[in-house]
Design a protein around this motif. Sequence first.
Motif, PDB file in Angstrom:
ATOM      1  N   UNK A  78       0.800  -1.226   0.000  1.00 16.41           N
ATOM      2  CA  UNK A  78       0.000   0.000   0.000  1.00 16.41           C
ATOM      3  C   UNK A  78       0.830   1.271   0.000  1.00 16.41           C
ATOM      4  N   UNK A  79       2.052   1.200   0.558  1.00 17.99           N
ATOM      5  CA  UNK A  79       2.944   2.369   0.560  1.00 17.99           C
ATOM      6  C   UNK A  79       2.260   3.590   1.157  1.00 17.99           C
ATOM      7  N   UNK A  80       1.469   3.379   2.215  1.00 16.42           N
ATOM      8  CA  UNK A  80       0.763   4.453   2.914  1.00 16.42           C
ATOM      9  C   UNK A  80      -0.118   5.264   1.979  1.00 16.42           C
ATOM     10  N   UNK A  81      -0.621   4.624   0.949  1.00 10.12           N
ATOM     11  CA  UNK A  81      -1.507   5.303   0.000  1.00 10.12           C
ATOM     12  C   UNK A  81      -2.949   4.957   0.314  1.00 10.12           C
ATOM     13  N   UNK A  82      -3.854   5.876  -0.014  1.00 11.34           N
ATOM     14  CA  UNK A  82      -5.267   5.702   0.313  1.00 11.34           C
ATOM     15  C   UNK A  82      -6.111   5.877  -0.934  1.00 11.34           C
ATOM     16  N   UNK A  83      -6.857   4.854  -1.309  1.00 14.19           N
ATOM     17  CA  UNK A  83      -7.762   5.029  -2.455  1.00 14.19           C
ATOM     18  C   UNK A  83      -8.880   5.984  -2.097  1.00 14.19           C
ATOM     19  N   UNK A  84      -9.287   6.817  -3.069  1.00 16.65           N
ATOM     20  CA  UNK A  84     -10.407   7.714  -2.843  1.00 16.65           C
ATOM     21  C   UNK A  84     -11.642   6.902  -2.459  1.00 16.65           C
ATOM     22  N   UNK A  85     -12.446   7.453  -1.560  1.00 19.35           N
ATOM     23  CA  UNK A  85     -13.716   6.799  -1.232  1.00 19.35           C
ATOM     24  C   UNK A  85     -14.618   6.761  -2.457  1.00 19.35           C
ATOM     25  N   UNK A 129      -1.732  13.342 -13.008  1.00 21.37           N
ATOM     26  CA  UNK A 129      -2.929  13.027 -13.784  1.00 21.37           C
ATOM     27  C   UNK A 129      -2.530  12.170 -14.972  1.00 21.37           C
ATOM     28  N   UNK A 130      -3.265  11.064 -15.185  1.00 20.85           N
ATOM     29  CA  UNK A 130      -3.047  10.212 -16.345  1.00 20.85           C
ATOM     30  C   UNK A 130      -4.373  10.043 -17.069  1.00 20.85           C
ATOM     31  N   UNK A 151     -12.105   2.954 -24.842  1.00 16.10           N
ATOM     32  CA  UNK A 151     -12.122   3.469 -23.481  1.00 16.10           C
ATOM     33  C   UNK A 151     -10.745   3.941 -23.033  1.00 16.10           C
ATOM     34  N   UNK A 152     -10.746   4.892 -22.105  1.00 19.98           N
ATOM     35  CA  UNK A 152      -9.499   5.401 -21.542  1.00 19.98           C
ATOM     36  C   UNK A 152      -9.607   5.396 -20.029  1.00 19.98           C
ATOM     37  N   UNK A 153      -8.508   5.057 -19.364  1.00 16.94           N
ATOM     38  CA  UNK A 153      -8.463   5.067 -17.907  1.00 16.94           C
ATOM     39  C   UNK A 153      -7.972   6.429 -17.451  1.00 16.94           C
ATOM     40  N   UNK A 154      -8.762   7.099 -16.620  1.00 18.15           N
ATOM     41  CA  UNK A 154      -8.390   8.368 -16.019  1.00 18.15           C
ATOM     42  C   UNK A 154      -7.941   8.087 -14.591  1.00 18.15           C
ATOM     43  N   UNK A 155      -6.697   8.438 -14.261  1.00 14.57           N
ATOM     44  CA  UNK A 155      -6.151   8.204 -12.934  1.00 14.57           C
ATOM     45  C   UNK A 155      -5.677   9.519 -12.345  1.00 14.57           C
ATOM     46  N   UNK A 156      -5.918   9.695 -11.045  1.00 17.10           N
ATOM     47  CA  UNK A 156      -5.514  10.916 -10.357  1.00 17.10           C
ATOM     48  C   UNK A 156      -4.840  10.536  -9.053  1.00 17.10           C
ATOM     49  N   UNK A 157      -3.640  11.069  -8.830  1.00 15.09           N
ATOM     50  CA  UNK A 157      -2.928  10.906  -7.572  1.00 15.09           C
ATOM     51  C   UNK A 157      -2.671  12.284  -6.995  1.00 15.09           C
ATOM     52  N   UNK A 186      -0.840  13.638  -3.682  1.00 10.41           N
ATOM     53  CA  UNK A 186      -0.091  13.200  -2.518  1.00 10.41           C
ATOM     54  C   UNK A 186      -0.172  11.692  -2.408  1.00 10.41           C
ATOM     55  N   UNK A 187      -0.676  11.185  -1.271  1.00  9.78           N
ATOM     56  CA  UNK A 187      -0.814   9.745  -1.080  1.00  9.78           C
ATOM     57  C   UNK A 187      -2.255   9.271  -1.272  1.00  9.78           C
ATOM     58  N   UNK A 188      -3.089  10.096  -1.889  1.00 10.98           N
ATOM     59  CA  UNK A 188      -4.461   9.709  -2.214  1.00 10.98           C
ATOM     60  C   UNK A 188      -4.548   9.441  -3.716  1.00 10.98           C
ATOM     61  N   UNK A 189      -5.307   8.413  -4.096  1.00 10.15           N
ATOM     62  CA  UNK A 189      -5.335   8.045  -5.500  1.00 10.15           C
ATOM     63  C   UNK A 189      -6.679   7.430  -5.859  1.00 10.15           C
TER      64      UNK A 189
END
Length: 871
Positions: A315-322, A368-369, A427-433, A435-438
């Motif tokens: 997890x590397x202290x990362x938190x998925x968005x709710x 942003x990806x 389709x395209x994957x939109x990813x947002x990080x 800090x440690x939230x993703x």
Amino acid sequence: MYHYEAGPVKRTLFLIVGLTTLTACRDFLTAPSAERSTGPTLLVSANGASGPFPLLLATTNQGELVEIDLNTGTTRWIGDAGHTGGLDHGWNGLSFDAEGTLFVTSRHRAEPPTDGCSGAFGTGGCNHLYTVDTETGRIVRHIGNTGVAFMADIDFAPSGTLFASLFFNDALTENGGLASVDLGNATATKIGLFGPNANGRGLEQGGLSIHPRTAAIWGIESSFAADPHIFAVDPASGAIHGQPVSLRRSDGGPLGFGFDALEILPDGRLIALASRAGIKFEIYSVDPNTGLVSLIFVEVDSKMVGKANGLEHIPASAFPFASFDIERADFALDPQGRVGRDKFELDGTVALNEASDGIDLLQDPVILRVGAFSQTLLPGEFVRNATDDGFTFEGMSSGITRFALGDDGRFAIEADGLGLADLDAGPALVELEIGNDFGGAEVSFDRIGSAPVQRSMVLLATTNQGELVEIDLNAGTTTLLGNAGGFENRSPQWTGLSFDAYGRLLTTSRFRSEVPGQGCDGWFNTDGGKCAHLYELDRTTGSIVRDIGNTGFAFLSDIDLAADGTLLGSVFINEQASGDGGLLTLDTHSGAGTLVSRYGPADLDRNLENGALAVHPLTGDVWAIESSNAANTGTPSIFRVDPATGLALGPAVALQAGGVPAAFGFDGLEILPNGRFVATRAGGISELYTIDPAGGRATLMPLASSGSLTGHLNGLTFADPTIPFDQFKVTLAWVRISDRYSSNRDRVFVWGRFRAPDGIDPVNEDVTIGFGSEHGFYLTIPAGSFERKGRRKGHFWRWFRGRWEYRAPHGTSGIRRMQIWDDGRFTLSAERLDLSGVDLREPVDFSIWLGNNTGGFAIPFNHKGFFFNRH
């Protein structure tokens, strides 16, 4: 020439150049990073999302801990646990808790002989629980004996519960099952067996993983299964959801080996660790819908001596968005195909995980990806808005030109000067990080580059224990809203569910759920009683508002509202368990039912059984699906019903599940606003299926239960018949009413804006316009009348938002033209009307119904029939 000596851009070089050379310079802060590698695309998930992998950890049967980088295809040996009591430790499953502590379980015969674990798979409770140092692989703490012989895999649920996949006794032939583990003393509590698969044998223990967002539990069979399967698991009972899916090679052939571990990555992709004789390490991608698996190459570290068992992402202290929702996604390709001239815009909302430490864009980097595009915004590039309600970034070169994030979680992103040709392919994957939230979401662009907004899909369901349940199809969860309680020492048992024309939530009771004095004690009322009653329920608590009355029938299996406001029901005709199904109408004031007709024969052998009933929200067609009783005499079917005669229209379509004839029927059916058919399985606790009415294919949609749900799902209805727009206003309006010597010559023009909380789709939804409460008009534009329009004009590049447009032939009376833009703006013109009864001296009610969304505005015209809203 300047540079900073401190701060987030320390040692960054800035150049001041003339405007004539500006286009030749690269903006090192805002341009897409050429140095940032996303790694090779090694696998594609079941939902089509692809992208970089997080780092993984694996354990081996020799007590080793190994780090895996699937982006490079390599492993790094970290260390081993050593030994105690003269035995080397061997590990199976591993999982991180919310605080980042790594838990592992020991294999059979890995503990000292004093535990009685010298036999194959242990003649005693061999399995132990430990915590391990992720830097060295050494044991940090021995928690205790789990009390079971063999634990194949473990994983933490988002709730913090540690679940395990295990053998139940000391026999190799024992079926696999689900257990929970006490983190204080390691004691395992057996929940239940996984159950038999389609071939009649018990599902073997193997890998286990829990979806990080939906909490759905998935299991995969071990090497002991010659024909391994993947399957969803009910966390309350340990039983499987629906039919397990047989695993196959990419060419469709049998796999021939099973898996020791299963892992669901933060973006929802499934990977599994193979169990193969003589092979230390193989990782595969798994599609849980089709069962297809694909090998991912991994290079094994030379220090590794054991065979890999457990698998877990770091997890590397990362938190998925709710939650991470894309509400609007548009891209535009340069019409002349020039490189670096493409653009995109994204609007959406984000909510933080409860464990997150928050977001501060003055301190946190942002990545942003979108498809192959990737850009990093450094800390400090955002500024706090003057209104102190969010952050904004403004760029001046290619890449992201604007990024605004409000404190309420709403964001708006614009990017320019890009190369987006790959987005045109699908389709395209939109990813947002941040800090440690993703978080990430997939958007499917249409042919002109606009992605439809994500509609909220929330259903209500009843159970045979008198419960009311909310089902969120986007999240894949069920929530118990409440129980109706009991009366006269009986608990009501609900079947059908529907809103009536007045927005009241109605349900019907099952046989034997009324008081004994009404003669409702017999099986399907063989004593002559008519048990089925019609009730009104509270939408939020599930409690009974009132008993509307006795329908006069023995058993109603479902209800739904027809397009004309009539409440329809599906019913057994006689009082025997083998009774044929039929259609009836219900009086919503008294509850009394009137039989229309039996459905008629499905084939030469039997009549169509009662089952679920649904009315198509767009076409008004009535559909029925057969119940579990049909599975006793033949394959259940879905068919269309003539609402006037009650007869089945055309041949019934036999249902299939997992590629074989369905051995079960359905208790609830609903057709969503987008035209998708969903049904509840007869006898299923939380099993929902999508139904293809043309081909008869039934596909399982596993649901994670949140709440003490005790009954199985029966009735089903879309949660909100009408949903008010979040925002609705009229900006400009003009009315021309002709003099008294002219008729049907009046005109209306309205310009405004709305925002729908669950999105809109004018191509597939009716649009109704109301003007004037009594003497005005109500006009409907049927579904399919709108066309999608793009943003290109002539040979020149223009950036317009996408829109839907309706045009009637010239000279048409009523609505002449309507346009609805992606951002909610709309224009409407209507002509050849008769508005002689409309009094413009009072505000005129103007309203729009778009599918299940509605909104209104009272327009205060001046004496010339003109209104302009300056705000």
